[in-house]
Structures are given as structure tokens and as C-alpha cells.
Design a protein around this motif. Sequence first.
Motif, PDB file in Angstrom:
ATOM      1  N   ALA A 143     -32.356 -17.725  15.688  1.00 19.72           N
ATOM      2  CA  ALA A 143     -31.533 -16.713  15.028  1.00 19.72           C
ATOM      3  C   ALA A 143     -31.344 -17.075  13.559  1.00 19.72           C
ATOM      4  CB  ALA A 143     -30.179 -16.601  15.722  1.00 19.72           C
ATOM      5  N   SER A 144     -31.202 -16.054  12.719  1.00 16.15           N
ATOM      6  CA  SER A 144     -31.148 -16.302  11.279  1.00 16.15           C
ATOM      7  C   SER A 144     -29.818 -16.869  10.806  1.00 16.15           C
ATOM      8  CB  SER A 144     -31.473 -15.023  10.496  1.00 16.15           C
ATOM      9  OG  SER A 144     -30.565 -13.995  10.825  1.00 16.15           O
ATOM     10  N   ASP A 182     -26.946 -22.536   9.693  1.00 14.94           N
ATOM     11  CA  ASP A 182     -25.760 -22.641   8.826  1.00 14.94           C
ATOM     12  C   ASP A 182     -24.887 -23.816   9.222  1.00 14.94           C
ATOM     13  OD1 ASP A 182     -26.381 -20.487   7.220  1.00 14.94           O
ATOM     14  OD2 ASP A 182     -25.090 -19.072   8.287  1.00 14.94           O
ATOM     15  N   ASP A 183     -24.707 -24.054  10.540  1.00 11.21           N
ATOM     16  CA  ASP A 183     -23.761 -25.055  11.046  1.00 11.21           C
ATOM     17  C   ASP A 183     -22.352 -24.764  10.545  1.00 11.21           C
ATOM     18  OD1 ASP A 183     -23.026 -27.204  12.627  1.00 11.21           O
ATOM     19  OD2 ASP A 183     -23.194 -28.650  10.976  1.00 11.21           O
ATOM     20  N   THR A 191     -27.182 -25.743  18.708  1.00  8.39           N
ATOM     21  CA  THR A 191     -28.220 -26.388  17.907  1.00  8.39           C
ATOM     22  C   THR A 191     -28.451 -25.515  16.679  1.00  8.39           C
ATOM     23  OG1 THR A 191     -29.300 -27.361  19.842  1.00  8.39           O
ATOM     24  CG2 THR A 191     -30.633 -27.131  17.853  1.00  8.39           C
ATOM     25  N   THR A 192     -28.534 -26.132  15.492  1.00 12.79           N
ATOM     26  CA  THR A 192     -28.577 -25.317  14.282  1.00 12.79           C
ATOM     27  C   THR A 192     -29.159 -26.113  13.123  1.00 12.79           C
ATOM     28  OG1 THR A 192     -27.198 -23.926  12.846  1.00 12.79           O
ATOM     29  CG2 THR A 192     -26.220 -25.973  13.630  1.00 12.79           C
ATOM     30  N   PHE A 241     -31.447 -30.656  10.481  1.00 13.56           N
ATOM     31  CA  PHE A 241     -31.477 -30.187  11.866  1.00 13.56           C
ATOM     32  C   PHE A 241     -30.393 -30.886  12.673  1.00 13.56           C
ATOM     33  CE2 PHE A 241     -33.292 -30.314  16.236  1.00 13.56           C
ATOM     34  CZ  PHE A 241     -33.362 -28.934  16.457  1.00 13.56           C
ATOM     35  N   ILE A 242     -29.561 -30.097  13.340  1.00  8.76           N
ATOM     36  CA  ILE A 242     -28.474 -30.625  14.170  1.00  8.76           C
ATOM     37  C   ILE A 242     -28.744 -30.246  15.631  1.00  8.76           C
ATOM     38  CG2 ILE A 242     -25.988 -30.674  14.586  1.00  8.76           C
ATOM     39  CD1 ILE A 242     -26.704 -31.733  11.841  1.00  8.76           C
ATOM     40  N   LYS A 243     -29.109 -31.230  16.445  1.00  9.29           N
ATOM     41  CA  LYS A 243     -29.418 -30.976  17.845  1.00  9.29           C
ATOM     42  C   LYS A 243     -28.135 -31.020  18.682  1.00  9.29           C
ATOM     43  CE  LYS A 243     -31.733 -30.800  21.778  1.00  9.29           C
ATOM     44  NZ  LYS A 243     -30.537 -30.608  22.648  1.00  9.29           N
ATOM     45  N   ARG A 244     -27.857 -29.893  19.358  1.00  8.70           N
ATOM     46  CA  ARG A 244     -26.738 -29.849  20.298  1.00  8.70           C
ATOM     47  C   ARG A 244     -27.266 -29.307  21.617  1.00  8.70           C
ATOM     48  NH1 ARG A 244     -23.579 -27.719  15.590  1.00  8.70           N
ATOM     49  NH2 ARG A 244     -22.589 -29.530  14.614  1.00  8.70           N
ATOM     50  N   LYS A 245     -26.412 -28.643  22.393  1.00  9.49           N
ATOM     51  CA  LYS A 245     -26.777 -28.339  23.776  1.00  9.49           C
ATOM     52  C   LYS A 245     -27.301 -26.921  24.030  1.00  9.49           C
ATOM     53  CE  LYS A 245     -23.680 -31.803  25.753  1.00  9.49           C
ATOM     54  NZ  LYS A 245     -22.555 -32.062  26.693  1.00  9.49           N
TER      55      LYS A 245
END
Length: 324
Positions: free
Chosen positions: A237-238, A267-268, A280-281, A317-321
Amino acid sequence: MVTIEDVAKKAGVSIATVSRVLNNANNVSEKTKLKVWKAIEELNYKPKILASALARHKEKFRVGICESKRLIDMEKEKVVPEFYTVILTALEKTGEAYGIKFCKMDLFNPSECDGYILVGGDTTKELIKEYKNLKKPFLLLDHYIPGEKVDCIVTNGFDGAYFATKYLIKKGLRKIYHIHGPLNSYGFKGRFDGYTSAMEEAGLLPKYYEYDDVKDNMSDVIDFMLRKNERPEAIFASNDITAMRVIRELKKRNIKVPKDVSVIGFDDIISAESFDPPLTTLKVFKDEMGSLAAKRIYELLVGQDLHPIMMSLFTKFIKRKSSI
């Protein structure tokens, strides 16, 4: 006299954390930064760094923060635009060190100022012409218009989207779809192009769906996507707000995230981490964007390094669930 200890106590953080915020350190969350800046404002605390800077810079400037009608309406309705709140807080606090007083105003009807910062993707070529006619320094914040050589501070959306898409491909996913906002926005267009490039390099067919966040047609977008194509393995998604809407609609259809479909945003924003599942974002360095904008408008106001520049910040890059 208000001290740094008073600020720390009011914000509920350590003195070291307040110091890191004042020095714009990277290892402090945006949520904590906003708490500290709010405490500083409420206590009218003047950090030594600001006091010394103000002593060096004798000139005082009035700069307009020129917002779109949509942003102004959101603020009137007490709706917090998470993305721009962080940017503008950093902009205003850094600007204090340079003797800049910021005043919010209508993008399309600015009042008399020494300079202007045009916020967001609503600026057009026609509007750029009007601001040039004012004969005052100005810059674009979070926007760029091809062919218009004016100062701007942006995020490198292409690189972030390219990285996120390649990440999904390396995880073995092939049916990766992109849901985006209006492509007249430089930010959304860069992310669109980054996704496309990564897909084509991997020999995969890009598939796109446009989402109108004003009308909020996400339910229709997801229904159309599922009718027209096989269920995606992943959706990029943008921005985070779009990603969250995607996840809510998938949940309504009993599609599990990330077990059935991985979702990545951009964006986070502050609420991304507390969302279910945590998103994740790609982290946009919003406080740095605000700080750089304040420094650059000051340079333009005092006639330093006047040739227009474009500053583009890489994402992280932020890896989440919400993704595999």
C-alpha cells in the motif's frame, strides 16, 4: 526558571531522553518526541541550544506554513494528521533556533510573510507560478513537481517501494498487488514506480488499484480485486492509512493477515506499531524532513546557497507482523 529536569518530569521520560530529542537523535520514537516537545511548549522551556542560536541570529522572520484545505479542515475538526504532525512539530521547533516564527495559513490564499513552506501534494504548477510572483523565498515540503526547479524536501519513495517489493519477492511471493493514492502526488508516484520496477525486474506482472481516501472506497477496491484476480499473496500500500484500511477489509472477508495475505504500508506513522497486526512498513524520517525544511528556508531568507536544491531522504524498512 524551567529546567530540563522539569521537562523530563512532565513528559514522563528521563533527562537523557529529553536531551536526545533536543539533539534530534534517531533512537527516540516519534511518540516520545511529541510528548517531549509538548512538555517543552507547555512549560515554555528554552533549551540552551536554542538560546545560543537565537543570540547568534539577530534577524527575526515570519514564515507561512501553507496547508491544503483538507489539512486545515482536519485540524479544525481535531483530527490529528499523524504524518504531518511530526513533520510540522520538528519544523517549528528547529525554526525557533533561527528566529523564525511560523504561522499556519491557507495554501491557496497566503498572507504577507517573509517566506513560505508549501506542505503536501496539493501544490500545482499554476500555484508555483503564483508563489514565484510574490518574490519571496519558498519551498515544497513532501512534494516535487517535475520541471519546476524550486527547493523541496521529499522522501525517496521509489527506493522504499522497490526494497519492500523485492523483500516480498525474495520471500517467494509472486502475486503482489499495489494499492495506491492519486498519482499526481509525487510521493505516491515514486512508490508506484518503485513497485513496478521491482516486479518487472523479477519477470512478474504488476497489478494496480487506486484508492480514494476521501470517498473511502476500499471495500469496493478489495471486492473488485478479489473478483477480477486470484487472491493476492501480498499487498503493498502507498501509505500506512491505506494499509490499515486494506487489513480491516480483508478481516471482514475472513482473510488472515499475514497467513493468507502479507500487507506492507509506507510512512511508519505512530499508530502503525500498535495496529492489529503491527504494520510492516517503510519508515519516513518525518522529524528530519521538518528540521531540514526549517534550515533550508532560513538559508533562503538570508540569501545563502540560493540555487534550488532537492533533498530526498531514504526510508528504513520496519518488519512487523503484517507480513511474512
